[in-house]
Design a protein around this motif. Structure first.
Motif, short mmCIF file in Angstrom:
data_model
loop_
_atom_site.label_atom_id
_atom_site.label_comp_id
_atom_site.label_asym_id
_atom_site.label_seq_id
_atom_site.Cartn_x
_atom_site.Cartn_y
_atom_site.Cartn_z
N GLY A 31 0.82 -1.21 0.00
CA GLY A 31 0.00 0.00 0.00
C GLY A 31 0.85 1.27 0.00
O GLY A 31 0.39 2.35 -0.34
N ILE A 32 2.14 1.10 0.39
CA ILE A 32 3.00 2.28 0.48
C ILE A 32 3.65 2.54 -0.89
O ILE A 32 4.29 1.64 -1.44
CB ILE A 32 4.11 2.06 1.53
N PRO A 33 3.49 3.74 -1.43
CA PRO A 33 4.06 4.00 -2.76
C PRO A 33 5.58 3.82 -2.77
O PRO A 33 6.26 4.26 -1.83
CB PRO A 33 3.68 5.47 -3.03
N ALA A 34 6.09 3.14 -3.78
CA ALA A 34 7.53 2.95 -3.90
C ALA A 34 8.10 4.10 -4.73
O ALA A 34 7.46 4.56 -5.68
CB ALA A 34 7.81 1.61 -4.58
N ARG A 35 9.31 4.52 -4.37
CA ARG A 35 9.93 5.63 -5.09
C ARG A 35 11.21 5.16 -5.78
O ARG A 35 12.09 4.59 -5.13
CB ARG A 35 10.25 6.77 -4.12
N LEU A 36 11.26 5.39 -7.08
CA LEU A 36 12.46 5.03 -7.84
C LEU A 36 13.68 5.77 -7.29
O LEU A 36 13.62 6.99 -7.10
CB LEU A 36 12.24 5.41 -9.32
N GLY A 37 14.75 5.03 -7.03
CA GLY A 37 16.00 5.64 -6.58
C GLY A 37 16.14 5.70 -5.08
O GLY A 37 17.18 6.12 -4.56
N ALA A 38 15.12 5.25 -4.34
CA ALA A 38 15.14 5.38 -2.87
C ALA A 38 16.35 4.67 -2.25
O ALA A 38 16.85 5.10 -1.21
CB ALA A 38 13.85 4.84 -2.28
N LEU A 39 16.82 3.57 -2.84
CA LEU A 39 17.98 2.85 -2.30
C LEU A 39 19.21 2.97 -3.20
O LEU A 39 20.19 2.26 -3.00
CB LEU A 39 17.63 1.37 -2.08
N GLY A 40 19.10 3.84 -4.19
CA GLY A 40 20.24 4.04 -5.10
C GLY A 40 20.11 3.27 -6.40
O GLY A 40 21.05 3.21 -7.18
N GLU A 41 18.94 2.66 -6.63
CA GLU A 41 18.75 1.87 -7.84
C GLU A 41 18.49 2.75 -9.07
O GLU A 41 18.03 3.89 -8.93
CB GLU A 41 17.59 0.88 -7.66
N ASP A 42 18.72 2.16 -10.24
CA ASP A 42 18.48 2.86 -11.51
C ASP A 42 17.11 2.53 -12.08
O ASP A 42 16.55 3.30 -12.86
CB ASP A 42 19.53 2.43 -12.55
N LEU A 43 16.63 1.35 -11.75
CA LEU A 43 15.32 0.88 -12.22
C LEU A 43 14.59 0.24 -11.04
O LEU A 43 15.22 -0.43 -10.22
CB LEU A 43 15.47 -0.20 -13.29
N LEU A 44 13.29 0.42 -11.01
CA LEU A 44 12.47 -0.17 -9.95
C LEU A 44 11.57 -1.22 -10.59
O LEU A 44 11.02 -0.99 -11.68
CB LEU A 44 11.64 0.95 -9.32
N LEU A 45 11.43 -2.36 -9.91
CA LEU A 45 10.56 -3.43 -10.42
C LEU A 45 9.51 -3.71 -9.36
O LEU A 45 9.83 -4.13 -8.24
CB LEU A 45 11.41 -4.67 -10.68
N LEU A 46 8.25 -3.48 -9.69
CA LEU A 46 7.16 -3.79 -8.75
C LEU A 46 6.61 -5.15 -9.11
O LEU A 46 6.12 -5.37 -10.23
CB LEU A 46 6.06 -2.73 -8.83
N ASP A 47 6.67 -6.07 -8.15
CA ASP A 47 6.42 -7.48 -8.41
C ASP A 47 5.40 -8.03 -7.41
O ASP A 47 5.05 -7.37 -6.43
CB ASP A 47 7.76 -8.23 -8.27
N ALA A 48 4.99 -9.26 -7.63
CA ALA A 48 4.13 -9.97 -6.68
C ALA A 48 4.97 -10.34 -5.44
O ALA A 48 6.20 -10.38 -5.51
CB ALA A 48 3.58 -11.23 -7.34
N PRO A 49 4.32 -10.67 -4.30
CA PRO A 49 5.09 -11.04 -3.11
C PRO A 49 5.97 -12.28 -3.32
O PRO A 49 7.00 -12.42 -2.67
CB PRO A 49 4.01 -11.32 -2.06
#
Ligand SMILES: O=C(O)c1ccccc1NCC(=O)[C@H](O)[C@H](O)COP(=O)(O)O
Length: 200
Positions: A110-128
């Motif tokens: 439920g919490i919006p994920a932010r690209l780059g929050a941990l230093g990544e270049d790409l974010l992948l939103l996946d199933a659990p």
């Protein structure tokens, strides 16, 4: 024609790779995490050598020690790291290298994920449960999509990928189970259908 970025994950054979290249994939993934799709470094290297430079090669990890990730990256020669564990920003920083893309895979919550929050270049939103083929509720009105270069994954297949991309506004998509004839066995026909459906 859409310019959606398309990654096909869990490749294990030369035929899988050649099909992805011919069908126009933007990225191909090799699983180094424990899975029915695991390949060793020598196999990944042999497969990655078939991939032209404009297509990103990705190593997939989950909760593995930094030394093991570094070793597998070096031995395989793949260009991007995809992390499915709960690594912190120091771990990403330690893997940063010239020409290397860092991908953070996280379960959509439920919490919006932010690209780059941990230093990544790409974010992948996946199933659990990554790589399980189980979808999550990306169509929910409560889902707050990230902005920027983020990939949608989890239960995608040729029949739902276009709608999933349209509904979420994802920059790209990632699939494994949805292009398999049985667990761990890729289907040439399904890979082609997925990429065609994603782009149209
Ligand atoms: O594929 C696996 O078995 C796997 C194991 C551990 C971590 C990640 C794994 N796969 C990641 C992917 O294949 C994709 O990023 C994504 O989860 C696709 O999943 P799906 O299309 O639902 O099979």
């Amino acid at each position: 024609m859409s310019d959606l970025f398309v990654k096909i994950c869990g490749l294990r054979t030369a035929q899988d790779v050649d099909t992805c290249v011919e069908a126009g994939a933007d990225a191909v993934g090799f699983v180094f995490a424990t899975s029915a799709r695991t390949v060793d470094a020598a196999t990944a290297r042999r497969l990655a050598e078939r991939v032209p430079a404009h297509i990103l090669t990705v190593g997939v990890f989950r909760g593995q020690p930094l030394d093991e990730v570094r070793r597998l990256m070096e031995e395989s020669g793949v260009r991007a790291v995809q992390l499915h564990g709960d690594e912190g920003p120091e771990y990403y920083e330690a893997l940063r290298a010239p020409g290397r893309t860092l991908i953070r895979a996280t379960a959509a919550t439920g919490i919006p994920a932010r690209l780059g929050a941990l230093g990544e270049d790409l974010l992948l939103l996946d199933a659990p449960d990554p790589g399980s083929g189980k979808p999550w509720n990306w169509a929910s009105p409560g889902f707050a999509a990230p902005t920027g270069r983020w990939l949608l994954a989890g239960g995608l297949h040729p029949g739902n990928v276009r709608r999933a991309a349209d509904v979420t506004g994802a920059w790209g998509v990632d699939v494994s189970s949805g292009v398999e004839s049985e667990r761990g066995v890729k289907s040439t026909e399904l890979i082609r259908s997925f990429i065609t459906a994603a782009r149209n």
